[in-house]
Design an enzyme around this catalytic site. Structure first.
Site, short mmCIF file in Angstrom:
data_model
loop_
_atom_site.label_atom_id
_atom_site.label_comp_id
_atom_site.label_asym_id
_atom_site.label_seq_id
_atom_site.Cartn_x
_atom_site.Cartn_y
_atom_site.Cartn_z
N CYS A 78 -0.70 -3.52 1.98
CA CYS A 78 -0.39 -4.71 0.63
C CYS A 78 1.00 -4.69 0.37
O CYS A 78 1.65 -4.87 1.22
CB CYS A 78 -2.05 -4.24 -0.47
SG CYS A 78 -1.98 -6.43 -0.42
N ARG A 107 5.21 -12.80 0.93
CA ARG A 107 4.13 -12.45 0.11
C ARG A 107 3.10 -13.24 -0.70
O ARG A 107 3.72 -14.15 -0.89
CB ARG A 107 5.42 -12.12 -1.38
CG ARG A 107 6.31 -10.78 -0.91
CD ARG A 107 6.97 -10.32 -2.34
NE ARG A 107 6.36 -10.29 -3.62
CZ ARG A 107 6.57 -10.82 -4.62
NH1 ARG A 107 7.83 -11.47 -4.79
NH2 ARG A 107 5.58 -10.29 -5.43
N HIS A 172 -6.83 -3.67 1.62
CA HIS A 172 -6.53 -2.53 0.92
C HIS A 172 -7.77 -1.80 1.49
O HIS A 172 -8.32 -1.79 1.43
CB HIS A 172 -6.76 -2.87 -0.34
CG HIS A 172 -5.72 -3.05 -0.84
ND1 HIS A 172 -5.23 -2.60 -1.74
CD2 HIS A 172 -5.11 -4.96 -1.93
CE1 HIS A 172 -4.68 -3.09 -2.64
NE2 HIS A 172 -4.24 -4.10 -2.66
N GLU A 174 -8.02 1.24 1.58
CA GLU A 174 -8.98 2.37 0.81
C GLU A 174 -10.00 1.94 0.28
O GLU A 174 -10.39 2.71 -0.55
CB GLU A 174 -7.57 2.96 0.01
CG GLU A 174 -7.11 2.10 -1.21
CD GLU A 174 -6.77 0.78 -0.99
OE1 GLU A 174 -5.86 0.54 0.15
OE2 GLU A 174 -5.78 0.20 -1.68
N1 GLN Z 1 0.84 -9.50 -4.02
C1 GLN Z 1 2.14 -7.84 -4.33
C2 GLN Z 1 3.40 -7.42 -4.23
O1 GLN Z 1 3.98 -8.87 -3.72
C3 GLN Z 1 1.19 -6.98 -3.43
C4 GLN Z 1 0.10 -7.23 -3.70
C5 GLN Z 1 -1.22 -6.07 -3.43
O2 GLN Z 1 -0.76 -5.08 -3.23
N2 GLN Z 1 -2.70 -5.99 -3.56
O3 GLN Z 1 3.71 -7.11 -3.80
#
Ligand code: GLN
Length: 189
Positions: A78, A107, A172, A174
Site C-alpha cells: 500500500c 494514490r 494489506h 498482513e
Molecule cells: N492512501 C495512502 C497513501 O497514499 C495509502 C493507504 C494505505 O497504505 N493503506 O499513502
C-alpha cells in the site's frame, strides 16, 4: 533471515508478527543503525506523505535509498508500494519515493466512497486458491514497466507486482489470515 520492518508510521507491527510466525527474525527500523545486517526490508501501509516526511527527519532516506539501489530485497504494501515506485500520480508535491520499481502508481485510486474493500484475488504462481485481499485507501498500478511481473489485478489494473526480489502490493497482506504473500517474498530473499 533478518528482515527489517520500516517502523516510522502505519501498519508495521502486524508485518513483524507474520514474518516471525514464518521463522524470520523481524526488526523494527527507526534509525539508520537498525538497517545493519538486514537481509530485506518491509515498507508497510500507512500514509506515504507522512512516511516521506519521517524518512527525512529520521535520517533513514539516504541509507535506505542506497541499500535499495544496491539490490536489497523489499516488500512494499500500500503506502509502501508508493514508496518503491518510480512514478507517483496524485501525490503531494513534497512527497518523494525511492524510485526503484518501474511502475506508475496512482494514490487513493479507488475513490473516496469506496475507501476500503476486500477482494478475492487470483494470484499468479500462488498455490492454494485465491488470496483474500484487504484494500484500504489503496493505490493502483497504472503502468508496469517491461521488467515488472504483474501477479494480480483488480478491474484489469495491477495490484500485486514483482521484479526479482522486489514485491509490491496495493493491499494489506498482513491483515489477511494468509501468509502466502509474505512466504512468496521470503522465498525471493
Ligand atoms: N492512501 C495512502 C497513501 O497514499 C495509502 C493507504 C494505505 O497504505 N493503506 O499513502
Amino acid at each position: 533471515m533478518k528482515i527489517g520492518v520500516l517502523a516510522l508510521q502505519g501498519a508495521f507491527a502486524t508485518h513483524a508478527g507474520v514474518l516471525r510466525a514464518l521463522g524470520a527474525e523481524a526488526r523494527d527500523v527507526r534509525v539508520p543503525a537498525d538497517l545493519d545486517g538486514v537481509d530485506a526490508l518491509v515498507l508497510p501501509g500507512g500514509e506515504s506523505t507522512t512516511m516521506s516526511l519521517l524518512l527525512d527527519s529520521s535520517g533513514l532516506r539516504e541509507p535506505i535509498a542506497e541499500q535499495l539501489a544496491g539490490g536489497l530485497p523489499a516488500l512494499g504494501t500500500c503506502a509502501g508500494m508508493i514508496l518503491l515506485a518510480c512514478n507517483v500520480l496524485d501525490g503531494r508535491d513534497d512527497q518523494r519515493s525511492f524510485g526503484v520499481l518501474d511502475i506508475d502508481v496512482r494514490r487513493n485510486a479507488f475513490g473516496r466512497q469506496v475507501d476500503s474493500f476486500e477482494s478475492d484475488l487470483a494470484v499468479d504462481g500462488l498455490d492454494g486458491g485465491p488470496f483474500h485481499a484487504v484494500f484500504i485507501r489503496a493505490p493502483v498500478v497504472e503502468r508496469a514497466g517491461p521488467d515488472v511481473d504483474v501477479l494480480a489485478t483488480v478491474e484489469g489494473k495491477p495490484v500485486l507486482v514483482r521484479r526479482g526480489a522486489l514485491v509490491a502490493a496495493a493491499f494489506h497482506p498482513e491483515l489477511s489470515t494468509d501468509d502466502r504473500i509474505h512466504k512468496l517474498f521470503l522465498e525471493g530473499v
